[in-house]
Design an enzyme around this catalytic site. Sequence first.
Site, PDB file in Angstrom:
ATOM      1  N   ASN A 191       2.952  -2.530  10.185  1.00 42.30           N
ATOM      2  CA  ASN A 191       1.623  -2.764   9.626  1.00 42.30           C
ATOM      3  C   ASN A 191       1.749  -3.809   8.502  1.00 42.30           C
ATOM      4  OD1 ASN A 191      -0.545  -2.471   7.749  1.00 42.30           O
ATOM      5  ND2 ASN A 191      -1.136  -0.573   8.746  1.00 42.30           N
ATOM      6  N   ASP A 196      -0.786  -5.039   6.589  1.00 46.28           N
ATOM      7  CA  ASP A 196      -1.935  -5.043   5.659  1.00 46.28           C
ATOM      8  C   ASP A 196      -1.517  -5.365   4.227  1.00 46.28           C
ATOM      9  OD1 ASP A 196      -3.301  -4.161   7.840  1.00 46.28           O
ATOM     10  OD2 ASP A 196      -3.706  -2.150   7.070  1.00 46.28           O
ATOM     11  N   HIS A 197      -0.341  -4.846   3.835  1.00 46.82           N
ATOM     12  CA  HIS A 197       0.075  -4.994   2.438  1.00 46.82           C
ATOM     13  C   HIS A 197       0.425  -6.426   2.079  1.00 46.82           C
ATOM     14  CE1 HIS A 197      -0.235  -0.740   1.803  1.00 46.82           C
ATOM     15  NE2 HIS A 197       0.330  -0.587   2.966  1.00 46.82           N
ATOM     16  N   ARG A 206      -4.323 -12.401  -5.654  1.00 45.61           N
ATOM     17  CA  ARG A 206      -4.410 -13.674  -6.376  1.00 45.61           C
ATOM     18  C   ARG A 206      -5.510 -14.588  -5.842  1.00 45.61           C
ATOM     19  NH1 ARG A 206       0.073 -17.377  -8.975  1.00 45.61           N
ATOM     20  NH2 ARG A 206      -0.497 -15.967 -10.627  1.00 45.61           N
ATOM     21  N   HIS A 240      -5.330  -3.749   9.892  1.00 49.49           N
ATOM     22  CA  HIS A 240      -6.558  -2.985   9.665  1.00 49.49           C
ATOM     23  C   HIS A 240      -7.583  -3.914   9.013  1.00 49.49           C
ATOM     24  CE1 HIS A 240      -8.431   0.842   7.578  1.00 49.49           C
ATOM     25  NE2 HIS A 240      -9.321   0.142   8.240  1.00 49.49           N
ATOM     26  N   ARG A 267     -10.757  -3.912   7.262  1.00 51.48           N
ATOM     27  CA  ARG A 267     -11.657  -2.931   6.643  1.00 51.48           C
ATOM     28  C   ARG A 267     -13.045  -3.516   6.483  1.00 51.48           C
ATOM     29  NH1 ARG A 267      -8.467   1.395   3.767  1.00 51.48           N
ATOM     30  NH2 ARG A 267     -10.502   2.114   3.150  1.00 51.48           N
ATOM     31  N   ARG A 273     -10.945  -5.887   2.156  1.00 50.73           N
ATOM     32  CA  ARG A 273     -10.154  -5.937   0.915  1.00 50.73           C
ATOM     33  C   ARG A 273      -8.762  -6.530   1.126  1.00 50.73           C
ATOM     34  NH1 ARG A 273      -8.900   0.357  -0.280  1.00 50.73           N
ATOM     35  NH2 ARG A 273     -11.152   0.515  -0.061  1.00 50.73           N
ATOM     36  N   HIS A 274      -8.245  -6.454   2.368  1.00 52.57           N
ATOM     37  CA  HIS A 274      -6.938  -7.104   2.585  1.00 52.57           C
ATOM     38  C   HIS A 274      -6.963  -8.036   3.795  1.00 52.57           C
ATOM     39  CE1 HIS A 274      -6.494  -3.488   5.022  1.00 52.57           C
ATOM     40  NE2 HIS A 274      -6.121  -2.714   4.014  1.00 52.57           N
ATOM     41  N   GLU A 320      -6.782  -1.712  13.745  1.00 51.10           N
ATOM     42  CA  GLU A 320      -7.432  -0.520  13.176  1.00 51.10           C
ATOM     43  C   GLU A 320      -8.806  -0.909  12.655  1.00 51.10           C
ATOM     44  OE1 GLU A 320      -3.407   1.630  11.418  1.00 51.10           O
ATOM     45  OE2 GLU A 320      -4.974   0.963  10.054  1.00 51.10           O
ATOM     46  N   THR A 349      -5.996   3.796   0.084  1.00 53.00           N
ATOM     47  CA  THR A 349      -5.548   3.609   1.453  1.00 53.00           C
ATOM     48  C   THR A 349      -6.155   4.739   2.279  1.00 53.00           C
ATOM     49  OG1 THR A 349      -3.590   3.406   2.883  1.00 53.00           O
ATOM     50  CG2 THR A 349      -3.418   4.917   1.020  1.00 53.00           C
ATOM     51  N   THR A 350      -5.987   4.676   3.612  1.00 49.90           N
ATOM     52  CA  THR A 350      -6.603   5.699   4.468  1.00 49.90           C
ATOM     53  C   THR A 350      -6.091   7.077   4.057  1.00 49.90           C
ATOM     54  OG1 THR A 350      -6.360   4.031   6.190  1.00 49.90           O
ATOM     55  CG2 THR A 350      -7.139   6.196   6.875  1.00 49.90           C
ATOM     56  N   GLU A 393      -2.871   8.890  16.919  1.00 46.13           N
ATOM     57  CA  GLU A 393      -1.839   8.648  15.909  1.00 46.13           C
ATOM     58  C   GLU A 393      -1.956   9.789  14.911  1.00 46.13           C
ATOM     59  OE1 GLU A 393      -1.466   4.686  14.258  1.00 46.13           O
ATOM     60  OE2 GLU A 393      -0.700   5.512  12.377  1.00 46.13           O
ATOM     61  N   HIS A 439       1.911   6.807   8.475  1.00 47.70           N
ATOM     62  CA  HIS A 439       1.376   6.887   7.116  1.00 47.70           C
ATOM     63  C   HIS A 439       2.400   7.509   6.181  1.00 47.70           C
ATOM     64  CE1 HIS A 439      -2.199   6.015   4.710  1.00 47.70           C
ATOM     65  NE2 HIS A 439      -1.610   6.823   3.863  1.00 47.70           N
ATOM     66  N   GLY A 440       2.843   6.709   5.231  1.00 51.54           N
ATOM     67  CA  GLY A 440       3.760   7.204   4.206  1.00 51.54           C
ATOM     68  C   GLY A 440       5.204   7.328   4.657  1.00 51.54           C
ATOM     69  N   HIS A 498       3.721   0.048   4.267  1.00 54.27           N
ATOM     70  CA  HIS A 498       4.020  -0.110   2.842  1.00 54.27           C
ATOM     71  C   HIS A 498       5.512  -0.189   2.535  1.00 54.27           C
ATOM     72  CE1 HIS A 498       4.206   1.252  -1.428  1.00 54.27           C
ATOM     73  NE2 HIS A 498       3.225   0.373  -1.509  1.00 54.27           N
TER      74      HIS A 498
END
Length: 248
Positions: A7, A9-10, A18, A52, A54, A58-59, A79, A109-110, A160, A201-202, A224
């Site tokens: 993923n 997204d980060h 920035r 993802h 959103r 936001r990302h 996503e 985050t989700t 998932e 996730h995580g 992440h």
Amino acid sequence: MILLGVNVDHVATLRQARYRNESNTFGGFVEPDPASMAWLAEEAGADGITMHVREDRRHVQVEDVQRYLEHKKTRLNLEVSLSEDMVKLALSLNPDSVCLVPENRMEVTTEGGLDVVGNLARAKEAVDEFAKKNIPTSMFIDPDYSQLEASAKIGSQWVELHTGSFARAWHDVQKRDHELNVLKKGMEIGLSLGLQVNAGHGINYQNVEGAKKLDRVTEFNIGHSIICRSLNQGLPEAVSTMRRLLNS
Ligand code: PXP
């Protein structure tokens, strides 16, 4: 073999921190680029890429997805939320698969799984729309019998399982074992309902040791922790190169 979906997204989160406003760009040089990172991840062995988009953008931006798709080497799992606009957008981007996720503007985050039971009609409508374009759909859900059953009922090809509770419990052996058992049960139920079971996730470089005990999960989606490790591992090269450039 367990597959790895990366993923990115980060990467977009870092860029947006920035360059959210275009006027902030330094000579038009905008970095980091989620598409380039996705291609690098593919070269390094990622089995798939997850992005993802959103509702609040936001990302990841739509342009990131389009850019990635131009040179995609594996497959894109997109996503999106259940909203009509996002489903329409996902259809127009034509990803290899879609994962429907809950969205809450206030969350970082989700946070929890999608409530498929409570959104049965809308989720089915979305699954049917994607099916018309031969796009398989997944539900990001908690490992809960009713959510698994509802996902199968509406024709979702896979789910998932949300591993966030397991990840949070990692340093408490009793809680961790409990969460792992809940996930194992969810995995077995999902499989018995004919669903492919993914998870994510995580998950990080520590708790993956426990997560992989979910040995019938097809794919883990991890973001992440992989992006954090790439920052750590890449920093020495980045610093020494800049130092050399300053003095050459
Ligand atoms: N799966 C889903 C549905 C997600 O929303 C996320 C977080 O964006 C992930 C997996 C990856 O989670 P993490 O970034 O914690 O690895």
